[in-house]
Design an enzyme around this catalytic site. Structure first.
Site, mmCIF file in Angstrom:
data_model
loop_
_atom_site.group_PDB
_atom_site.id
_atom_site.type_symbol
_atom_site.label_atom_id
_atom_site.label_comp_id
_atom_site.label_asym_id
_atom_site.label_seq_id
_atom_site.Cartn_x
_atom_site.Cartn_y
_atom_site.Cartn_z
ATOM 1 N N HIS A 1 -40.449 9.676 -84.253
ATOM 2 C CA HIS A 1 -40.614 8.247 -84.463
ATOM 3 C C HIS A 1 -40.962 7.870 -85.798
ATOM 4 O O HIS A 1 -41.920 8.488 -86.323
ATOM 5 C CB HIS A 1 -41.825 7.760 -83.443
ATOM 6 C CG HIS A 1 -41.975 6.228 -83.645
ATOM 7 N ND1 HIS A 1 -43.426 5.820 -83.408
ATOM 8 C CD2 HIS A 1 -41.250 5.093 -83.535
ATOM 9 C CE1 HIS A 1 -43.194 4.740 -83.415
ATOM 10 N NE2 HIS A 1 -42.149 4.309 -83.809
ATOM 11 N N HIS B 1 -29.285 -3.821 -103.213
ATOM 12 C CA HIS B 1 -28.832 -2.565 -103.137
ATOM 13 C C HIS B 1 -29.811 -1.364 -103.933
ATOM 14 O O HIS B 1 -29.860 -0.295 -103.570
ATOM 15 C CB HIS B 1 -27.401 -2.281 -103.726
ATOM 16 C CG HIS B 1 -26.685 -1.135 -103.783
ATOM 17 N ND1 HIS B 1 -26.354 -0.441 -102.549
ATOM 18 C CD2 HIS B 1 -26.269 -0.150 -104.682
ATOM 19 C CE1 HIS B 1 -25.864 0.880 -102.946
ATOM 20 N NE2 HIS B 1 -25.779 0.909 -104.197
ATOM 21 N N ASP C 1 -22.006 5.599 -97.593
ATOM 22 C CA ASP C 1 -20.928 6.149 -98.042
ATOM 23 C C ASP C 1 -20.707 7.035 -99.173
ATOM 24 O O ASP C 1 -21.791 7.571 -99.602
ATOM 25 C CB ASP C 1 -20.070 4.597 -98.644
ATOM 26 C CG ASP C 1 -20.896 4.060 -99.789
ATOM 27 O OD1 ASP C 1 -21.311 4.895 -100.509
ATOM 28 O OD2 ASP C 1 -20.729 2.865 -100.047
ATOM 29 N N TYR D 1 -20.873 -0.318 -100.327
ATOM 30 C CA TYR D 1 -21.944 -0.714 -99.531
ATOM 31 C C TYR D 1 -21.924 -0.370 -98.029
ATOM 32 O O TYR D 1 -22.672 -1.143 -97.340
ATOM 33 C CB TYR D 1 -22.142 -2.319 -99.707
ATOM 34 C CG TYR D 1 -22.352 -2.546 -101.394
ATOM 35 C CD1 TYR D 1 -23.664 -2.305 -102.099
ATOM 36 C CD2 TYR D 1 -21.338 -3.390 -102.114
ATOM 37 C CE1 TYR D 1 -23.678 -2.489 -103.327
ATOM 38 C CE2 TYR D 1 -21.625 -3.465 -103.130
ATOM 39 C CZ TYR D 1 -22.667 -3.183 -103.981
ATOM 40 O OH TYR D 1 -22.862 -3.543 -105.502
ATOM 41 N N ALA D 2 -21.189 0.418 -97.612
ATOM 42 C CA ALA D 2 -21.130 1.116 -96.325
ATOM 43 C C ALA D 2 -22.370 2.123 -96.294
ATOM 44 O O ALA D 2 -22.231 3.265 -96.247
ATOM 45 C CB ALA D 2 -19.791 1.666 -95.977
ATOM 46 N N ASN D 3 -23.615 1.273 -96.214
ATOM 47 C CA ASN D 3 -24.798 2.199 -96.155
ATOM 48 C C ASN D 3 -25.710 1.332 -95.474
ATOM 49 O O ASN D 3 -26.008 0.018 -95.247
ATOM 50 C CB ASN D 3 -25.436 2.332 -97.690
ATOM 51 C CG ASN D 3 -24.604 2.719 -98.508
ATOM 52 O OD1 ASN D 3 -23.982 3.850 -98.645
ATOM 53 N ND2 ASN D 3 -24.213 1.986 -99.723
#
Length: 129
Positions: free
Chosen positions: A20, A96, A28, A118-120
């Site tokens: 937790h 970012h 990316d 930006y595929a994060n």
């Protein structure tokens, strides 16, 4: 041998160790990876495996209480933005640069082969009870 779920032994083991509040950065191929977090690098070739495939596999196995993405994804990568918005009810956005700072506190980084910018997303693990 496992019948399903995450088959990569390094990733399956790392997921099993999460608790937790732990952070998991799914990123990316171009995201700078900070020193510190455990890294499972799945990148094989540009686009393989995709951000969406890896994220889907992780979401099948993790309880996620919140997620953070870069605000730039909405303008620069609408496909990833739509995927993220549809995957998380509690999705927040930061710059970012801020996401890179936050990723230093992650316990696990999963690098995909995604070659779209930006595929994060930084996930915060929840509990199942």
């Amino acid at each position: 041998m496992k019948k399903g779920g995450i088959l990569n032994r390094h990733l399956a083991g790392a997921v099993a160790e999460l608790g937790h509040g732990d952070g998991v950065l799914v990123c990316d191929v171009g995201m700078p990876i900070p020193d510190g977090p455990r890294v499972v690098d799945l990148a094989f070739r540009a686009g393989v495996p995709s951000f969406s495939d890896v994220l889907a596999g992780l979401l099948d196995e993790l309880v996620v209480e919140s997620a953070v993405a870069a605000e730039e994804v909405r303008e620069v990568n609408p496909g990833a933005a739509e995927l993220l918005a549809g995957s998380f009810g509690d999705l927040s956005y930061v710059s970012h640069e801020k996401l890179k700072e936050l990723s230093a506190g992650a316990r696990l980084v999963v690098r995909t082969g995604e070659a779209r910018p930006y595929a994060n997303v930084l996930l915060r693990c929840g509990v199942f009870f």
